[in-house]
Design an enzyme around this catalytic site. Structure first.
Site, short mmCIF file in Angstrom:
data_model
loop_
_atom_site.label_atom_id
_atom_site.label_comp_id
_atom_site.label_asym_id
_atom_site.label_seq_id
_atom_site.Cartn_x
_atom_site.Cartn_y
_atom_site.Cartn_z
N HIS A 155 -1.77 2.39 -7.57
CA HIS A 155 -1.93 3.53 -6.67
C HIS A 155 -0.63 4.33 -6.59
O HIS A 155 -0.66 5.57 -6.61
CB HIS A 155 -2.33 3.06 -5.28
CG HIS A 155 -3.76 2.65 -5.19
ND1 HIS A 155 -4.35 2.23 -4.01
CD2 HIS A 155 -4.73 2.58 -6.13
CE1 HIS A 155 -5.62 1.93 -4.23
NE2 HIS A 155 -5.87 2.12 -5.51
N HIS A 214 1.19 -3.97 -1.27
CA HIS A 214 2.16 -4.36 -2.30
C HIS A 214 3.54 -4.64 -1.67
O HIS A 214 3.79 -4.37 -0.50
CB HIS A 214 2.28 -3.29 -3.38
CG HIS A 214 1.03 -3.12 -4.20
ND1 HIS A 214 0.72 -3.96 -5.25
CD2 HIS A 214 0.02 -2.22 -4.13
CE1 HIS A 214 -0.42 -3.56 -5.78
NE2 HIS A 214 -0.88 -2.52 -5.12
#
Length: 262
Positions: A155, A214
């Site tokens: 992303h 993340h």
């Protein structure tokens, strides 16, 4: 239509500025670092945006490249043909989408392979009990396990790359002068508004990724790939003659026509 034109005028005056193209990479990098630090030091409480099944993630981010190509293809075709009047030049500029698709495909495949080769299958999210019999992420998930490897943020890569690419292509609006009676005016206005809002969505979801998902290293790598993809094309390769080239500028087109006349 009047409200749409006002919106297009605002977005055009905002996103088309040279300062936006100059500073957006730094804004993205700073946003990624700030969001990541916030996530590590003072995590925000769970919210709708931290749920991977939120509407923006499911129907926009997961198809980010498709949305970007879907809107940029007619935008590049219309604006570039309006300025140059040459189909060959339009096709050459449209090849930027093929280049972008190649970058998207190679990077996502690379990220997937890195996660595969650095990962292992565990029995629980707490990374307990390695399941040696599972040799791939797909097999691990099928058998109810949890795969953990170095998962570079796709992303962070894709959203930064898409936002930068849209802003670079919208720079052509500095040269496009189209009155309301022109047959392409309505189509161009709609595309400007759609691309403007799409850019805002990409930047908002990029920040949400930095805040909620993340770890720092994974996002640094992901964002770096996005910035390198943009820099390697628009700031290096597209300046060369054997490339798709940058969005046309009236000044350069006039200079070429004068040269041909001589």
């Amino acid at each position: 239509m009047e409200h749409l034109e006002r919106c297009a005028w605002f977005l055009r005056g905002t996103l088309v500025r040279a300062a936006v193209r100059r500073y957006l990479p730094w804004v993205l990098a700073a946003g990624m670092l700030a969001g990541s630090i916030l996530k590590e030091l003072s995590p925000l409480p769970e919210s709708y945006l931290s749920n991977k099944r939120n509407v923006l993630n499911m129907y926009f981010v997961k198809m980010a490249w498709a949305w970007t190509v879907f809107l940029l293809l007619p935008f590049i075709a219309l604006t570039n043909y309006h300025l140059t009047g040459k189909t060959s030049l339009v096709l050459r500029r449209l090849s930027t989408l093929l280049v972008g698709t190649a970058i998207w495909y190679v990077c996502t495949a690379l990220f997937s392979n890195i996660e595969h080769f650095t990962g292992s299958c565990y029995q629980s999210p707490a990374l307990e009990g390695i399941r040696e019999e599972c040799q791939s992420k797909q097999q691990c998930h099928r058998e109810g396990g949890f795969w953990y490897g170095f998962d570079i943020s796709g992303h962070s890569f894709l959203l930064s790359f898409c936002a930068l690419m849209i802003v670079e292509e919208m720079a052509v609006l500095q040269e496009v002068k189209m009155d309301r009676s022109h047959c392409l005016h309505i189509a161009t206005t709609i595309l400007v508004v759609a691309l403007g809002f799409l850019t805002l969505i990409w930047m908002w979801m990029f920040l949400c990724t930095a805040i909620y998902f993340h770890n720092l290293t994974q996002k640094v790598f992901g964002t770096s790939f996005g910035l390198l993809g943009w820099y390697g094309t628009y700031k290096y390769w597209y300046l060369k003659s054997f490339s798709p080239g940058l969005p046309p500028q009236t000044s350069s087109l006039t200079l070429k026509r004068d040269t041909y006349k001589k």
